[in-house]
Design a protein around this motif. Structure first.
Motif, PDB file in Angstrom:
ATOM      1  N   GLY A   1      29.755  45.828  49.965  1.00 38.75           N
ATOM      2  CA  GLY A   1      31.150  46.268  50.045  1.00 38.75           C
ATOM      3  C   GLY A   1      32.224  45.961  49.148  1.00 38.75           C
ATOM      4  O   GLY A   1      33.561  45.852  49.532  1.00 38.75           O
ATOM      5  N   ARG A   2      31.767  45.559  47.912  1.00 35.60           N
ATOM      6  CA  ARG A   2      32.609  45.157  46.887  1.00 35.60           C
ATOM      7  C   ARG A   2      32.361  45.863  45.648  1.00 35.60           C
ATOM      8  O   ARG A   2      31.330  46.428  45.331  1.00 35.60           O
ATOM      9  CB  ARG A   2      32.296  43.901  46.662  1.00 35.60           C
ATOM     10  CG  ARG A   2      32.805  42.727  47.730  1.00 35.60           C
ATOM     11  CD  ARG A   2      32.092  41.381  47.537  1.00 35.60           C
ATOM     12  NE  ARG A   2      32.397  40.721  46.216  1.00 35.60           N
ATOM     13  CZ  ARG A   2      33.404  39.977  45.752  1.00 35.60           C
ATOM     14  NH1 ARG A   2      34.494  39.894  46.815  1.00 35.60           N
ATOM     15  NH2 ARG A   2      33.818  39.431  44.624  1.00 35.60           N
ATOM     16  N   SER A   3      33.630  46.108  44.901  1.00 33.40           N
ATOM     17  CA  SER A   3      33.424  46.746  43.625  1.00 33.40           C
ATOM     18  C   SER A   3      32.396  45.682  42.712  1.00 33.40           C
ATOM     19  O   SER A   3      32.266  44.788  42.997  1.00 33.40           O
ATOM     20  CB  SER A   3      34.862  46.549  43.058  1.00 33.40           C
ATOM     21  OG  SER A   3      36.023  47.565  43.600  1.00 33.40           O
TER      22      SER A   3
ATOM     23  N   ARG B   1      35.415  50.236  44.770  1.00 35.55           N
ATOM     24  CA  ARG B   1      35.908  50.598  46.040  1.00 35.55           C
ATOM     25  C   ARG B   1      37.033  51.665  45.963  1.00 35.55           C
ATOM     26  O   ARG B   1      37.885  51.251  45.293  1.00 35.55           O
ATOM     27  CB  ARG B   1      36.411  49.469  46.786  1.00 35.55           C
ATOM     28  CG  ARG B   1      35.200  48.460  47.293  1.00 35.55           C
ATOM     29  CD  ARG B   1      35.676  47.597  48.484  1.00 35.55           C
ATOM     30  NE  ARG B   1      36.962  46.999  48.384  1.00 35.55           N
ATOM     31  CZ  ARG B   1      37.765  46.869  49.256  1.00 35.55           C
ATOM     32  NH1 ARG B   1      37.439  47.014  50.532  1.00 35.55           N
ATOM     33  NH2 ARG B   1      39.194  46.416  49.202  1.00 35.55           N
TER      34      ARG B   1
ATOM     35  N   ASP C   1      35.290  57.042  49.355  1.00 36.47           N
ATOM     36  CA  ASP C   1      34.925  55.491  49.444  1.00 36.47           C
ATOM     37  C   ASP C   1      34.544  54.842  48.361  1.00 36.47           C
ATOM     38  O   ASP C   1      34.988  53.344  48.080  1.00 36.47           O
ATOM     39  CB  ASP C   1      33.954  55.259  50.612  1.00 36.47           C
ATOM     40  CG  ASP C   1      34.192  55.880  51.990  1.00 36.47           C
ATOM     41  OD1 ASP C   1      35.351  55.974  52.346  1.00 36.47           O
ATOM     42  OD2 ASP C   1      33.330  56.343  52.748  1.00 36.47           O
ATOM     43  N   TRP C   2      33.763  55.282  47.518  1.00 28.47           N
ATOM     44  CA  TRP C   2      33.355  54.562  46.259  1.00 28.47           C
ATOM     45  C   TRP C   2      33.506  55.472  44.866  1.00 28.47           C
ATOM     46  O   TRP C   2      33.285  56.802  45.010  1.00 28.47           O
ATOM     47  CB  TRP C   2      31.660  54.257  46.462  1.00 28.47           C
ATOM     48  CG  TRP C   2      31.432  53.237  47.258  1.00 28.47           C
ATOM     49  CD1 TRP C   2      31.366  53.517  48.672  1.00 28.47           C
ATOM     50  CD2 TRP C   2      31.605  51.857  47.377  1.00 28.47           C
ATOM     51  NE1 TRP C   2      31.068  52.408  49.474  1.00 28.47           N
ATOM     52  CE2 TRP C   2      31.425  51.359  48.665  1.00 28.47           C
ATOM     53  CE3 TRP C   2      32.258  51.059  46.300  1.00 28.47           C
ATOM     54  CZ2 TRP C   2      31.222  50.064  48.763  1.00 28.47           C
ATOM     55  CZ3 TRP C   2      32.305  49.731  46.407  1.00 28.47           C
ATOM     56  CH2 TRP C   2      31.924  49.203  47.948  1.00 28.47           C
TER      57      TRP C   2
ATOM     58  N   GLU D   1      39.275  51.935  47.797  1.00 25.73           N
ATOM     59  CA  GLU D   1      40.660  51.361  48.118  1.00 25.73           C
ATOM     60  C   GLU D   1      41.224  50.437  47.055  1.00 25.73           C
ATOM     61  O   GLU D   1      42.248  50.456  46.705  1.00 25.73           O
ATOM     62  CB  GLU D   1      40.402  50.471  49.449  1.00 25.73           C
ATOM     63  CG  GLU D   1      40.105  50.962  50.759  1.00 25.73           C
ATOM     64  CD  GLU D   1      39.865  50.262  51.764  1.00 25.73           C
ATOM     65  OE1 GLU D   1      39.802  48.926  51.648  1.00 25.73           O
ATOM     66  OE2 GLU D   1      39.552  50.778  53.108  1.00 25.73           O
ATOM     67  N   ASP D   2      40.346  49.857  46.457  1.00 25.84           N
ATOM     68  CA  ASP D   2      40.463  48.853  45.016  1.00 25.84           C
ATOM     69  C   ASP D   2      41.217  50.027  43.942  1.00 25.84           C
ATOM     70  O   ASP D   2      42.279  49.459  43.564  1.00 25.84           O
ATOM     71  CB  ASP D   2      39.513  48.280  44.459  1.00 25.84           C
ATOM     72  CG  ASP D   2      38.976  47.178  45.258  1.00 25.84           C
ATOM     73  OD1 ASP D   2      39.470  46.496  46.256  1.00 25.84           O
ATOM     74  OD2 ASP D   2      37.832  46.632  45.037  1.00 25.84           O
TER      75      ASP D   2
ATOM     76  N   TRP E   1      35.438  41.351  42.041  1.00 25.44           N
ATOM     77  CA  TRP E   1      34.490  42.205  41.765  1.00 25.44           C
ATOM     78  C   TRP E   1      33.112  41.486  41.606  1.00 25.44           C
ATOM     79  O   TRP E   1      33.374  40.452  41.217  1.00 25.44           O
ATOM     80  CB  TRP E   1      34.730  43.357  40.689  1.00 25.44           C
ATOM     81  CG  TRP E   1      34.728  42.568  39.184  1.00 25.44           C
ATOM     82  CD1 TRP E   1      33.922  41.987  38.428  1.00 25.44           C
ATOM     83  CD2 TRP E   1      36.081  42.026  38.849  1.00 25.44           C
ATOM     84  NE1 TRP E   1      34.447  41.274  37.308  1.00 25.44           N
ATOM     85  CE2 TRP E   1      35.804  41.541  37.257  1.00 25.44           C
ATOM     86  CE3 TRP E   1      37.366  42.290  39.079  1.00 25.44           C
ATOM     87  CZ2 TRP E   1      36.839  40.865  36.641  1.00 25.44           C
ATOM     88  CZ3 TRP E   1      38.332  41.489  38.276  1.00 25.44           C
ATOM     89  CH2 TRP E   1      38.010  41.078  36.904  1.00 25.44           C
TER      90      TRP E   1
ATOM     91  N   THR F   1      31.026  58.884  47.695  1.00 29.21           N
ATOM     92  CA  THR F   1      30.700  58.489  46.473  1.00 29.21           C
ATOM     93  C   THR F   1      30.883  59.518  45.331  1.00 29.21           C
ATOM     94  O   THR F   1      30.033  60.509  45.344  1.00 29.21           O
ATOM     95  CB  THR F   1      29.266  57.676  46.561  1.00 29.21           C
ATOM     96  OG1 THR F   1      29.460  56.512  47.380  1.00 29.21           O
ATOM     97  CG2 THR F   1      29.221  56.951  45.028  1.00 29.21           C
TER      98      THR F   1
ATOM     99  N   ARG G   1      27.349  49.381  47.668  1.00 31.72           N
ATOM    100  CA  ARG G   1      27.823  50.030  48.838  1.00 31.72           C
ATOM    101  C   ARG G   1      27.280  48.708  50.016  1.00 31.72           C
ATOM    102  O   ARG G   1      27.753  48.513  51.036  1.00 31.72           O
ATOM    103  CB  ARG G   1      27.174  51.289  49.012  1.00 31.72           C
ATOM    104  CG  ARG G   1      27.782  52.265  47.891  1.00 31.72           C
ATOM    105  CD  ARG G   1      27.453  53.692  48.605  1.00 31.72           C
ATOM    106  NE  ARG G   1      26.067  54.062  48.566  1.00 31.72           N
ATOM    107  CZ  ARG G   1      25.741  55.217  48.372  1.00 31.72           C
ATOM    108  NH1 ARG G   1      26.663  56.511  48.599  1.00 31.72           N
ATOM    109  NH2 ARG G   1      24.488  55.625  48.397  1.00 31.72           N
TER     110      ARG G   1
END
Length: 255
Positions: A132-134, A183, A105-106, A185-186, A216, A17, A129
């Motif tokens: 698991g979502r922005s 995230r 990851d973040w 990935e986002d 989000w 993070t 966290r």
């Protein structure tokens, strides 16, 4: 990156993070908020790597940030200073600092003024966290949170929200609150389409997430207006409004 000047410290290798605090000629305000944030990170035994990202403030400010980094590191060691080569804007330096750990990851940022306090920021990271979502912070009075802003700022704030909805189709209770957690990935899905270097970065971020089908969560936080802001009521508002039309054009949204 061609305009990277320096990164002081080496605390990024193991971090999953990344928390960025963007600054521009802002060491005085960072001195206050930074102590609060370092203490909160240490108290929670956080695994967050904190990057103080300077947006081309000049040698004297970077030297002062280095001194502050050393002070904060005595409380919370995982803090670094990253200095951009020139002043491009908040959006530019946040993206640049996030890029120092591409596989994180973040990715998060919090403004240096302390309007969103350290505990609220760390709560936001923990909430993201867990879910698991922005997750983005929003200024909203609730039973648990309070917002302190003057009437003029409230008008500008809500006027810009309306503009974001009408021009970009972004539906958010607060696009511009200075605390967000994405995230990794986002961010990696949309990062190459983020081009606004300045204060419209937040709006572009959410507009591109919307266009990509990414969602989000929104989390109310305490927000208290702090002094010393370099945002000008009309000049910056006009530049941000112009940016919305540029973003709409790049997204190919109907006029």
């Amino acid at each position: 990156m061609a305009h990277v000047r320096a990164t002081m410290g080496n605390e990024l290798e193991e971090a999953t993070t990344i928390l960025v605090t963007p600054v521009w000629k802002d060491s005085a305000r960072l001195a206050r908020f930074g102590r609060e944030l370092a203490e909160a990170l240490a108290e929670r035994r956080s695994d967050v790597a904190w990057i103080i990202a300077d947006d081309g403030s000049g040698d004297a400010e970077v030297a002062r940030l280095g001194e502050l980094r050393d002070e904060f590191a005595r409380v919370y060691p995982a803090v670094t200073v990253h200095a951009a080569a020139a002043h491009y804007g908040k959006g530019s330096v946040v993206k640049e600092a996030w890029g120092l750990k591409n596989e994180a990851d973040w990715l998060a940022f919090v403004d240096a003024d302390g309007s969103v306090g350290a505990d609220d920021m760390l709560d936001l990271i923990e909430k993201a966290r867990r879910s698991g979502r922005s997750t983005i912070a929003i200024r909203k009075n609730t039973e648990e949170t309070r917002v302190e802003e003057d009437v003029l700022r409230w008008i500008r704030h809500h006027g810009f929200l309306l503009a974001c909805r009408l021009i970009l189709g972004v539906r958010s209770e607060d696009t511009q609150c200075g605390a967000k957690v994405l995230r990794g990935e986002d961010f990696r899905e949309i990062r190459d389409r983020l081009v606004e270097p300045g204060l419209a970065f937040d709006a572009e971020l959410l507009a591109e997430m919307t266009a990509a089908g990414l969602s989000w969560d929104e989390c109310p936080v305490n927000w208290v207006r702090k002094g010393g802001s370099r945002v000008t009521a009309f000049a910056d508002a006009w530049q941000m409004l112009r940016a919305l039309f540029r973003i709409r054009s790049r997204l190919g949204l109907p006029g």
